[in-house]
Design a protein around this motif. Structure first.
Motif, PDB file in Angstrom:
ATOM      1  N   SER A   1       0.825  -1.208   0.000  1.00 40.56           N
ATOM      2  CA  SER A   1       0.000   0.000   0.000  1.00 40.56           C
ATOM      3  C   SER A   1       0.858   1.257   0.000  1.00 40.56           C
ATOM      4  O   SER A   1       2.045   1.216   0.338  1.00 40.56           O
ATOM      5  N   CYS A   2       0.224   2.364  -0.355  1.00 45.84           N
ATOM      6  CA  CYS A   2       0.841   3.684  -0.315  1.00 45.84           C
ATOM      7  C   CYS A   2      -0.027   4.598   0.544  1.00 45.84           C
ATOM      8  O   CYS A   2      -1.246   4.458   0.583  1.00 45.84           O
ATOM      9  N   VAL A   3       0.628   5.527   1.203  1.00 44.65           N
ATOM     10  CA  VAL A   3      -0.067   6.599   1.896  1.00 44.65           C
ATOM     11  C   VAL A   3       0.355   7.895   1.222  1.00 44.65           C
ATOM     12  O   VAL A   3       1.532   8.277   1.276  1.00 44.65           O
ATOM     13  N   SER A   4      -0.575   8.549   0.541  1.00 46.98           N
ATOM     14  CA  SER A   4      -0.269   9.745  -0.246  1.00 46.98           C
ATOM     15  C   SER A   4      -0.529  11.005   0.563  1.00 46.98           C
ATOM     16  O   SER A   4      -1.687  11.378   0.802  1.00 46.98           O
ATOM     17  N   VAL A   5       0.551  11.651   0.974  1.00 46.99           N
ATOM     18  CA  VAL A   5       0.454  12.917   1.713  1.00 46.99           C
ATOM     19  C   VAL A   5       0.707  14.049   0.732  1.00 46.99           C
ATOM     20  O   VAL A   5       1.746  14.081   0.058  1.00 46.99           O
ATOM     21  N   PHE A   6      -0.222  14.988   0.663  1.00 44.72           N
ATOM     22  CA  PHE A   6      -0.158  16.059  -0.325  1.00 44.72           C
ATOM     23  C   PHE A   6       0.745  17.184   0.180  1.00 44.72           C
ATOM     24  O   PHE A   6       0.292  18.254   0.602  1.00 44.72           O
ATOM     25  N   ALA A   7       2.043  16.920   0.087  1.00 49.22           N
ATOM     26  CA  ALA A   7       3.047  17.855   0.589  1.00 49.22           C
ATOM     27  C   ALA A   7       2.963  19.212  -0.108  1.00 49.22           C
ATOM     28  O   ALA A   7       3.195  20.247   0.519  1.00 49.22           O
ATOM     29  N   GLY A   8       2.632  19.195  -1.389  1.00 47.33           N
ATOM     30  CA  GLY A   8       2.506  20.457  -2.114  1.00 47.33           C
ATOM     31  C   GLY A   8       1.393  21.320  -1.576  1.00 47.33           C
ATOM     32  O   GLY A   8       1.526  22.545  -1.487  1.00 47.33           O
ATOM     33  N   ARG A   9       0.307  20.709  -1.178  1.00 45.55           N
ATOM     34  CA  ARG A   9      -0.807  21.473  -0.602  1.00 45.55           C
ATOM     35  C   ARG A   9      -0.450  21.959   0.801  1.00 45.55           C
ATOM     36  O   ARG A   9      -0.908  23.014   1.224  1.00 45.55           O
TER      37      ARG A   9
ATOM     38  N   VAL B   1       4.021  -0.754   3.638  1.00 47.22           N
ATOM     39  CA  VAL B   1       3.413   0.556   3.355  1.00 47.22           C
ATOM     40  C   VAL B   1       4.495   1.563   2.972  1.00 47.22           C
ATOM     41  O   VAL B   1       5.505   1.698   3.671  1.00 47.22           O
ATOM     42  N   GLU B   2       4.265   2.254   1.862  1.00 48.77           N
ATOM     43  CA  GLU B   2       5.214   3.263   1.394  1.00 48.77           C
ATOM     44  C   GLU B   2       4.595   4.656   1.491  1.00 48.77           C
ATOM     45  O   GLU B   2       3.391   4.826   1.275  1.00 48.77           O
ATOM     46  N   LEU B   3       5.429   5.627   1.792  1.00 52.34           N
ATOM     47  CA  LEU B   3       4.983   7.019   1.817  1.00 52.34           C
ATOM     48  C   LEU B   3       5.149   7.628   0.436  1.00 52.34           C
ATOM     49  O   LEU B   3       6.227   7.541  -0.167  1.00 52.34           O
ATOM     50  N   LEU B   4       4.078   8.249  -0.026  1.00 52.12           N
ATOM     51  CA  LEU B   4       4.097   8.898  -1.334  1.00 52.12           C
ATOM     52  C   LEU B   4       3.961  10.405  -1.147  1.00 52.12           C
ATOM     53  O   LEU B   4       3.008  10.879  -0.532  1.00 52.12           O
ATOM     54  N   TRP B   5       4.943  11.156  -1.648  1.00 54.13           N
ATOM     55  CA  TRP B   5       4.931  12.628  -1.641  1.00 54.13           C
ATOM     56  C   TRP B   5       4.092  13.059  -2.832  1.00 54.13           C
ATOM     57  O   TRP B   5       4.486  12.880  -3.980  1.00 54.13           O
ATOM     58  N   ALA B   6       2.926  13.597  -2.572  1.00 57.34           N
ATOM     59  CA  ALA B   6       1.996  13.991  -3.637  1.00 57.34           C
ATOM     60  C   ALA B   6       2.012  15.498  -3.846  1.00 57.34           C
ATOM     61  O   ALA B   6       2.411  16.256  -2.967  1.00 57.34           O
TER      62      ALA B   6
END
Length: 238
Positions: free
Chosen positions: A142-150, A175-180
């Motif tokens: 799985s991925c956890v997408s954190v909207f760093a740009g926002r 689980v992987e962290l995704l910089w969105a």
């Protein structure tokens, strides 16, 4: 000197334009793909299922995320199960809440227990990361997408924010962290430096990759020349 081969982070292409996606598929440094209903609407896609299945015939071997679009959790579950069935490389994007702010945690855990590959999306807070991480422990990946740009759009520095998220997810090896929502090429280097696993990047930012380590004096001169040429083409006079 930094180069793409020195980066540990996986770069995913973010978009819904077929030609653009296939162009990125030809790049060996693109390790996966993400999309969402907003990008699909901008690309003029009207048939969700047909678009996804068409893309998967051309991109069968790299992770690709497709998002549910219902606002009701029972319907989200039905959509998630169908989307997951489209391919072994498919991740199902589940928003962290519905439009009423109700947590999708119960659904996330249920789908994880059904061994669905998930991409939990639209997170912005550390509290959200803390709450969703344990729910994903039974998912195969799985991925956890954190909207760093926002986060950055609000005037907050996303780097310590994302660094904390890396620490929270560290015990969960599946689980992987995704910089969105990155805003600039620098974000790729920032994400890599803190140990973020994935960053998903639009084609316009990916188009800036040739600028990596560009000589700044040369870049300055090119800028001056651009201003001059545009002034000449406009026939400006004083």
């Amino acid at each position: 000197m930094l180069n793409l081969n020195s980066l540990k982070i996986k770069i995913f292409a973010d978009g819904a334009d077929k030609a653009g996606m296939l162009a990125m598929y030809e790049k060996p440094y693109i390790k996966g793909f993400t999309t969402n209903p907003t990008l699909m609407r901008k690309a003029g896609i009207s048939d969700y299922r047909a678009f996804a299945k068409d893309i998967l015939t051309s991109i069968p071997d790299r992770p690709i995320s497709f998002e549910v679009f219902s606002d009701e959790f029972d319907e989200m579950e039905k959509q998630a199960l169908e989307i997951s069935s489209w391919g072994k490389n498919v991740y199902v994007k589940i928003p962290i809440t519905n439009t009423r702010g109700q947590s999708a945690g119960e659904l996330v855990q249920k789908l994880a227990q059904k061994k669905i590959k998930l991409n939990v999306t639209a997170l912005t807070t550390i509290k959200q990361v803390e709450s969703v991480a344990p729910l994903l422990k039974e998912s195969p990946s799985s991925c956890v997408s954190v909207f760093a740009g926002r986060v950055a759009d609000t005037g907050r520095d996303p780097v310590p924010h994302m660094k904390k998220a890396v620490e929270i997810l560290a015990p969960y090896k599946n689980v992987e962290l995704l910089w969105a929502s990155p805003r600039e090429l620098l974000n790729i280097l920032q994400a890599d430096a803190i140990g973020c696993h994935i960053i998903t990047v639009t084609n316009d930012i990916l188009g800036k990759l040739p600028l990596l380590n560009k000589d700044l004096d040369e870049y300055s001169l090119e800028t001056v020349k651009m201003f001059y040429v545009d002034a000449q083409k406009s026939n400006y006079r004083l």
